[in-house]
Design an enzyme around this catalytic site. Structure first.
Site, PDB file in Angstrom:
ATOM      1  N   LYS A   1      11.529 -40.172 -91.211  1.00  0.00           N
ATOM      2  CA  LYS A   1      12.372 -39.337 -90.343  1.00  0.00           C
ATOM      3  C   LYS A   1      13.013 -40.169 -89.225  1.00  0.00           C
ATOM      4  CE  LYS A   1       8.991 -36.599 -89.024  1.00  0.00           C
ATOM      5  NZ  LYS A   1       7.835 -37.106 -89.796  1.00  0.00           N
TER       6      LYS A   1
ATOM      7  N   ARG B   1       7.602 -28.240 -85.091  1.00  0.00           N
ATOM      8  CA  ARG B   1       6.499 -28.504 -86.020  1.00  0.00           C
ATOM      9  C   ARG B   1       5.553 -27.330 -86.175  1.00  0.00           C
ATOM     10  NH1 ARG B   1       4.632 -34.623 -86.417  1.00  0.00           N
ATOM     11  NH2 ARG B   1       6.172 -35.490 -85.066  1.00  0.00           N
TER      12      ARG B   1
ATOM     13  N   ARG C   1       2.842 -49.894 -91.228  1.00  0.00           N
ATOM     14  CA  ARG C   1       3.397 -49.771 -89.873  1.00  0.00           C
ATOM     15  C   ARG C   1       2.322 -50.091 -88.833  1.00  0.00           C
ATOM     16  NH1 ARG C   1       6.075 -44.147 -88.205  1.00  0.00           N
ATOM     17  NH2 ARG C   1       3.928 -43.529 -87.847  1.00  0.00           N
TER      18      ARG C   1
ATOM     19  N   ARG D   1       0.604 -48.988 -83.700  1.00  0.00           N
ATOM     20  CA  ARG D   1       0.534 -47.646 -83.107  1.00  0.00           C
ATOM     21  C   ARG D   1      -0.889 -47.131 -83.167  1.00  0.00           C
ATOM     22  NH1 ARG D   1       4.995 -43.205 -84.841  1.00  0.00           N
ATOM     23  NH2 ARG D   1       3.150 -41.869 -84.894  1.00  0.00           N
TER      24      ARG D   1
ATOM     25  N   ARG E   1      -3.405 -36.453 -89.477  1.00  0.00           N
ATOM     26  CA  ARG E   1      -1.993 -36.095 -89.245  1.00  0.00           C
ATOM     27  C   ARG E   1      -1.395 -35.446 -90.489  1.00  0.00           C
ATOM     28  NH1 ARG E   1      -0.260 -41.724 -87.708  1.00  0.00           N
ATOM     29  NH2 ARG E   1       1.870 -40.993 -87.954  1.00  0.00           N
TER      30      ARG E   1
HETATM   31  P1  ADP Z   1       4.562 -38.889 -87.147  1.00  0.00           P
HETATM   32  O1  ADP Z   1       5.584 -37.902 -87.640  1.00  0.00           O
HETATM   33  O2  ADP Z   1       4.631 -40.201 -87.842  1.00  0.00           O
HETATM   34  O3  ADP Z   1       3.174 -38.324 -87.111  1.00  0.00           O
HETATM   35  P2  ADP Z   1       5.649 -38.769 -84.416  1.00  0.00           P
HETATM   36  O4  ADP Z   1       6.066 -39.989 -83.694  1.00  0.00           O
HETATM   37  O5  ADP Z   1       6.718 -37.811 -84.785  1.00  0.00           O
HETATM   38  O6  ADP Z   1       4.856 -39.311 -85.671  1.00  0.00           O
HETATM   39  O7  ADP Z   1       4.550 -37.980 -83.556  1.00  0.00           O
HETATM   40  C1  ADP Z   1       3.392 -38.622 -83.075  1.00  0.00           C
HETATM   41  C2  ADP Z   1       2.478 -37.603 -82.390  1.00  0.00           C
HETATM   42  O8  ADP Z   1       3.167 -36.991 -81.283  1.00  0.00           O
HETATM   43  C3  ADP Z   1       2.033 -36.432 -83.255  1.00  0.00           C
HETATM   44  O9  ADP Z   1       0.925 -36.744 -84.073  1.00  0.00           O
HETATM   45  C4  ADP Z   1       1.691 -35.394 -82.161  1.00  0.00           C
HETATM   46  O10 ADP Z   1       0.470 -35.653 -81.544  1.00  0.00           O
HETATM   47  C5  ADP Z   1       2.788 -35.628 -81.128  1.00  0.00           C
HETATM   48  N1  ADP Z   1       3.961 -34.753 -81.408  1.00  0.00           N
HETATM   49  C6  ADP Z   1       5.212 -35.171 -81.765  1.00  0.00           C
HETATM   50  N2  ADP Z   1       6.028 -34.114 -81.930  1.00  0.00           N
HETATM   51  C7  ADP Z   1       5.293 -33.004 -81.694  1.00  0.00           C
HETATM   52  C8  ADP Z   1       5.547 -31.617 -81.719  1.00  0.00           C
HETATM   53  N3  ADP Z   1       6.759 -31.127 -82.044  1.00  0.00           N
HETATM   54  N4  ADP Z   1       4.539 -30.762 -81.405  1.00  0.00           N
HETATM   55  C9  ADP Z   1       3.346 -31.217 -81.062  1.00  0.00           C
HETATM   56  N5  ADP Z   1       3.019 -32.505 -81.043  1.00  0.00           N
HETATM   57  C10 ADP Z   1       3.964 -33.411 -81.342  1.00  0.00           C
END
Ligand code: ADP
Length: 187
Positions: A13, A88, A127, A133, A144
């Site tokens: 994404k 989400r 990654r 990370r 996740r």
């Molecule tokens: P990925 O999609 O690879 O898990 P992201 O960088 O999009 O990684 O998100 C990392 C973390 O940030 C998520 O695991 C969550 O803890 C938090 N996060 C990101 N976007 C949201 C959201 N819309 N609602 C709640 N938590 C979020």
């Protein structure tokens, strides 16, 4: 253009949203990136978010919704935006809907990047090695993916019902995926 990217962690994404953002000249708004920036700056938001992120859990809706609401009022987001990682949850969908409705806007497309789970785990482990990370360890990656399946995958049906879902195979190389997205949006 108001676009949302969906798909499990590791689907690409962020990579595709950044490419599309340059192509259309509209901001790429990644909730994960905003949280990570706040974590590294040690802001109150970062301190609150970090414990959820490190565990692979979602940051509470109230915190996330307020952050996105604020970000979408910035001038650069008025002509359009690409949301990556938001909404989400069911509550975030309703909240985004309300934010857009109040300014007479609507989403143009929701792009779902579909991927094979084994490939995703492999990408995330790689990654982790490259970027370090803290949420890219195997246990947290597994959590996740579970949280995604439970809380976010069901949203895809909602956007399908709205008639704005575009499904793209996320397994090709970066350029072929972004070409597929661009031609699906701008046929
Ligand atoms: P990925 O999609 O690879 O898990 P992201 O960088 O999009 O990684 O998100 C990392 C973390 O940030 C998520 O695991 C969550 O803890 C938090 N996060 C990101 N976007 C949201 C959201 N819309 N609602 C709640 N938590 C979020």
């Amino acid at each position: 253009m108001r676009i949302v990217f969906m798909g499990p962690p590791g689907a690409g994404k962020g990579t595709q949203a950044a490419i599309l953002s340059r192509l259309f000249g509209i901001p790429h708004i990644s909730t994960g990136d905003i949280f990570r920036a706040n974590v590294s700056e040690g802001t109150p938001l970062g301190i609150e978010a970090q414990r959820y992120m490190d565990a692979g859990e979602y940051v509470p809706d109230g915190v996330t919704n307020a952050m996105v609401r604020d970000r979408l009022t910035h001038g650069d987001a008025q002509p359009g935006f690409i949301l990556d990682g938001y909404p989400r949850t069911v509550e975030q969908v309703a909240e985004l809907d309300a934010m857009l409705r109040s300014s007479g806007q609507k989403l143009d497309a929701v792009i779902e990047l579909t991927v094979d789970i084994d490939v995703v785990v492999q990408r995330l482990v790689q990654r982790a090695a490259e970027q370090g990370r803290p949420d890219d360890t195997e246990d947290v990656i597994r959590r996740r993916l579970e949280v995604y399946a439970e809380q976010t995958a069901p949203l895809i049906a909602v956007y399908k019902d709205h008639g704005i879902l575009i499904r793209i195979d996320g397994l090709g190389d970066i350029d072929s995926v972004s070409n597929a997205i661009a031609s699906a949006i701008n046929p």
